[in-house]
Structures are given as structure tokens and as C-alpha cells.
Design a protein around this motif. Structure first.
Motif, PDB file in Angstrom:
ATOM      1  N   LEU A  10       0.839  -1.202   0.000  1.00  0.00           N
ATOM      2  CA  LEU A  10       0.000   0.000   0.000  1.00  0.00           C
ATOM      3  C   LEU A  10       0.875   1.254   0.000  1.00  0.00           C
ATOM      4  O   LEU A  10       1.991   1.241   0.510  1.00  0.00           O
ATOM      5  N   GLU A  11       0.340   2.312  -0.549  1.00  0.00           N
ATOM      6  CA  GLU A  11       1.063   3.573  -0.674  1.00  0.00           C
ATOM      7  C   GLU A  11       0.450   4.639   0.236  1.00  0.00           C
ATOM      8  O   GLU A  11      -0.624   4.458   0.793  1.00  0.00           O
ATOM      9  N   ASP A  12       1.142   5.759   0.317  1.00  0.00           N
ATOM     10  CA  ASP A  12       0.650   6.975   0.976  1.00  0.00           C
ATOM     11  C   ASP A  12       0.231   6.784   2.426  1.00  0.00           C
ATOM     12  O   ASP A  12      -0.749   7.364   2.890  1.00  0.00           O
ATOM     13  N   GLY A  13       0.941   5.920   3.158  1.00  0.00           N
ATOM     14  CA  GLY A  13       0.670   5.744   4.580  1.00  0.00           C
ATOM     15  C   GLY A  13      -0.542   4.890   4.905  1.00  0.00           C
ATOM     16  O   GLY A  13      -0.939   4.795   6.062  1.00  0.00           O
ATOM     17  N   TRP A  14      -1.141   4.260   3.921  1.00  0.00           N
ATOM     18  CA  TRP A  14      -2.288   3.389   4.168  1.00  0.00           C
ATOM     19  C   TRP A  14      -1.807   2.073   4.753  1.00  0.00           C
ATOM     20  O   TRP A  14      -0.699   1.629   4.516  1.00  0.00           O
ATOM     21  N   ASP A  15      -2.689   1.437   5.518  1.00  0.00           N
ATOM     22  CA  ASP A  15      -2.416   0.148   6.143  1.00  0.00           C
ATOM     23  C   ASP A  15      -3.638  -0.738   5.907  1.00  0.00           C
ATOM     24  O   ASP A  15      -4.758  -0.233   5.810  1.00  0.00           O
ATOM     25  N   PHE A  16      -3.442  -2.033   5.834  1.00  0.00           N
ATOM     26  CA  PHE A  16      -4.572  -2.932   5.615  1.00  0.00           C
ATOM     27  C   PHE A  16      -5.604  -2.843   6.739  1.00  0.00           C
ATOM     28  O   PHE A  16      -6.784  -3.110   6.529  1.00  0.00           O
ATOM     29  N   ASN A  17      -5.191  -2.467   7.930  1.00  0.00           N
ATOM     30  CA  ASN A  17      -6.140  -2.282   9.032  1.00  0.00           C
ATOM     31  C   ASN A  17      -7.127  -1.155   8.743  1.00  0.00           C
ATOM     32  O   ASN A  17      -8.242  -1.170   9.260  1.00  0.00           O
ATOM     33  N   ASP A  18      -6.721  -0.175   7.929  1.00  0.00           N
ATOM     34  CA  ASP A  18      -7.635   0.902   7.538  1.00  0.00           C
ATOM     35  C   ASP A  18      -8.870   0.336   6.859  1.00  0.00           C
ATOM     36  O   ASP A  18      -9.977   0.843   7.034  1.00  0.00           O
ATOM     37  N   PHE A  19      -8.697  -0.724   6.081  1.00  0.00           N
ATOM     38  CA  PHE A  19      -9.806  -1.310   5.341  1.00  0.00           C
ATOM     39  C   PHE A  19     -10.792  -2.033   6.250  1.00  0.00           C
ATOM     40  O   PHE A  19     -11.957  -2.197   5.900  1.00  0.00           O
ATOM     41  N   LEU A  20     -10.314  -2.474   7.400  1.00  0.00           N
ATOM     42  CA  LEU A  20     -11.176  -3.192   8.339  1.00  0.00           C
ATOM     43  C   LEU A  20     -12.002  -2.243   9.199  1.00  0.00           C
ATOM     44  O   LEU A  20     -13.020  -2.637   9.753  1.00  0.00           O
TER      45      LEU A  20
END
Length: 80
Positions: A10-20
Motif C-alpha cells: 500500500l502507498e501513501d501511509g495506508w495500512d490494511f487495518n484501515d480497510f477493516l
């Protein structure tokens, strides 16, 4: 023409936890960071450490910058 993509980085400081945390965050990422036009996104499936994007099948976007970048991003994931 490829319509399925796996994104592991992921780019731009995103994390997979953001999607949850909230519904629609994966789509927001696809539209805002990957610059995929919303009308071409058919489905997004979240997995443990990556997500899959399925695009509507059309030749309209084959030469668009966002599509070429998406191809590169998913190819990099295969090499890693």
C-alpha cells in the motif's frame, strides 16, 4: 486483457487495518490512491495481507495511465 489484480503493498501511509475499520475504505483507496475510476471497479475482496481488485471488462481503459500503473503494481507484488 487483465481484469484481476492483487495488491500487497500500500502507498501513501495506508495500512490494511484501515480497510477493516470502515466499509468502503478499500474502494476509497482504489479511487484516491490508485486513481481507478469508480465506474470500472467491479469487485474488491479483502484478504489477510492483500486485496484483490476486479475491473469491469472493457477495452476503454487499456492505455490509461492508471491501468498501466495498476499492472505494474500487481506485477511487483508477484516478484516480491
Amino acid at each position: 486483457m487483465k481484469t484481476f489484480f492483487s495488491i500487497r503493498e500500500l502507498e501513501d501511509g495506508w495500512d490494511f487495518n484501515d480497510f477493516l475499520e470502515a466499509d468502503g475504505m478499500a474502494e476509497d483507496y482504489c479511487v484516491s490512491v490508485l486513481e481507478i475510476p469508480q465506474e470500472y471497479i467491479k469487485d474488491i475482496k479483502l484478504k489477510n495481507s492483500y486485496f484483490e481488485i476486479e475491473l469491469e471488462k472493457t477495452k476503454e481503459y487499456m492505455h490509461d495511465d492508471w491501468y498501466i500503473n495498476l499492472l505494474r503494481a500487481s506485477e511487483l507484488a508477484k516478484c516480491a
